[in-house]
Write an enzyme that holds these catalytic residues in place. Sequence first.
Site, PDB file in Angstrom:
ATOM      1  N   GLN A   3      -6.023 -11.960  -3.561  1.00  0.00           N
ATOM      2  CA  GLN A   3      -5.141 -12.794  -4.373  1.00  0.00           C
ATOM      3  C   GLN A   3      -5.854 -14.004  -4.982  1.00  0.00           C
ATOM      4  OE1 GLN A   3      -1.945 -13.505  -1.556  1.00  0.00           O
ATOM      5  NE2 GLN A   3      -1.747 -11.304  -1.177  1.00  0.00           N
TER       6      GLN A   3
ATOM      7  N   ALA B 200      14.421  -9.082  -3.450  1.00  0.00           N
ATOM      8  CA  ALA B 200      14.945  -8.752  -4.782  1.00  0.00           C
ATOM      9  C   ALA B 200      14.331  -7.469  -5.307  1.00  0.00           C
ATOM     10  CB  ALA B 200      14.648  -9.894  -5.755  1.00  0.00           C
TER      11      ALA B 200
ATOM     12  N   GLN C  24      12.208  -6.423  -7.550  1.00  0.00           N
ATOM     13  CA  GLN C  24      11.286  -7.221  -8.348  1.00  0.00           C
ATOM     14  C   GLN C  24      11.011  -6.655  -9.733  1.00  0.00           C
ATOM     15  OE1 GLN C  24       8.127  -9.633  -6.603  1.00  0.00           O
ATOM     16  NE2 GLN C  24       6.662  -8.275  -7.596  1.00  0.00           N
TER      17      GLN C  24
ATOM     18  N   ASP D  10      -6.479   5.680   1.403  1.00  0.00           N
ATOM     19  CA  ASP D  10      -6.528   4.255   1.089  1.00  0.00           C
ATOM     20  C   ASP D  10      -7.964   3.765   1.178  1.00  0.00           C
ATOM     21  OD1 ASP D  10      -6.300   1.316   1.438  1.00  0.00           O
ATOM     22  OD2 ASP D  10      -4.159   1.711   1.652  1.00  0.00           O
TER      23      ASP D  10
ATOM     24  N   ASN E 297      -0.094  -5.596  -6.842  1.00  0.00           N
ATOM     25  CA  ASN E 297       1.121  -4.972  -7.363  1.00  0.00           C
ATOM     26  C   ASN E 297       1.953  -5.958  -8.166  1.00  0.00           C
ATOM     27  OD1 ASN E 297       0.476  -2.538  -6.230  1.00  0.00           O
ATOM     28  ND2 ASN E 297       1.949  -2.634  -4.569  1.00  0.00           N
TER      29      ASN E 297
ATOM     30  N   HIS F  53       0.836  -1.199   0.000  1.00  0.00           N
ATOM     31  CA  HIS F  53       0.000   0.000   0.000  1.00  0.00           C
ATOM     32  C   HIS F  53       0.872   1.251   0.000  1.00  0.00           C
ATOM     33  CE1 HIS F  53      -3.999  -1.911   1.237  1.00  0.00           C
ATOM     34  NE2 HIS F  53      -3.155  -2.912   1.132  1.00  0.00           N
TER      35      HIS F  53
END
Length: 479
Positions: free
Chosen positions: A403, A361, A363, A125, A382, A27
């Site tokens: 998800q 990492a 990403q 948000d 994301n 977020h």
Amino acid sequence: MNSGLVSTITQPRQPHVVVYPFPFQSHVNTMLRLAELLCLAGLRITFVISEYNHTRLARNADTHPRLSASYGKDFVYKVVQDGIDGDATRTEETIRTVHSKYRDDVRSLFQELNEALPVTCIVADGYMTFSIDTAEELGIPLIVFRLIGPRCFWVYYNIPRMIEAGELPIMGEDGMERLVQSVPGMEGIVRGRDLPSFCRVTDISDPALQTIITQTIQTPRAQALVFNTFEKLDASVLAHVQKHCHKIYTVGPLHKHLESRLTRISSERGQVPFNSFWHVDRSCLDWLDKQPPRSVIYVSFGSVTMMTREQLMEFWHGLANSRERFLWVIRPESVAGYEQGSEPVELKRAIEERGYMVGWAPQEEVLEHNAVGAFLTHNGWNSTLESIAAGVPMLCWPYFADQQLNSRVVSEEWKIGLDMKDVCDREVVQRMVQDLMVDWKEEFLKSSREMAIAAKEAVSEGGSSWESLDSLIEDIKSM
């Protein structure tokens, strides 16, 4: 009359926007990017951030000095407490704690910010629409930014319809496999199993489910609704949302949009840094440089997912048995009962021969790397958008929240990946990795590349997301 005085009187006040994210990494990271895009357009930003997250960003990224150097006093932080002690894991169980803490403090926060510098509008948000009441009392326009995709928002919005139709609560295995009919525009796609994790309750009075319902149905009261998506990706469901939320802005993918705007200003500033809460191990990029094109499956389950040692071993054996190269992110303390170095000999050998492991990492850079051919992901919004923008097919293993729905849409509607939800078995992992990386590789790469082209067009000058952001900026200025 003094011409300098006339100029001072008639010059409009610089708009002041308060950006108010829920304090999870995904977020904060996304709303930081929207905030920077607004700042680039000449708006003054106050970014509300928890002390915990502010400290982690300072420790692991150059976000603070970079924004300060680029925007000076036009980008400032307001540091607050999030109600969670120390390094407690930020998971689903903590959401209600944070929610309660922020709800209690929102009035004093908005009053303080407005008194220090009059606030033009608040970008809040979407999980904190309780702030609409206070904004209305103070006479401050409020825009809701949903960090989930439009499809998940629309499912949340229709939870009362699903309850009324008897589709919630989900009853047994039959209910998990039955197609949901109470979400207009999504009939024939979504099963009970694909509904967001908050819907997997046996009692519809469950506090988490009721919080989702309450916060979502407040959204039409806001001045507008912002999504991190682009028109071509979600046009069908956006048409349904538009009937309830009349002013919608689609401004994503935000990481590519910010890159596009920065590049327009100066080609040297085009690279968008990652706002990470963990130390980023960039050695994986050197390893990727040595791998053949589209030969590596990148494995990362995001900033919140927790798994057991047993689940880790199933994935590990599946990846090892697939014989494919892999780059695996295992976030610190994300696996219960696992200590690095405790792996079986055959798994250690697989790493030495064709694998690489890091704690965290970069990403977006990884997904853009020519060596990466697929992404084994939890399908947070994301990560899903980043994979789409990079043209990388997905193998989906969702954890919670939106998800479950994202993974279904990736596999059944967009046709850019495979869905492995609710399964953690080494043979299934092996088979699906081989399907994605070998058997159906060219088909998935083709559909993923087409989607990536559409994403790039959307955030290029004149594209749908570019124009939508311009409209958002002009509307804020007019407030």
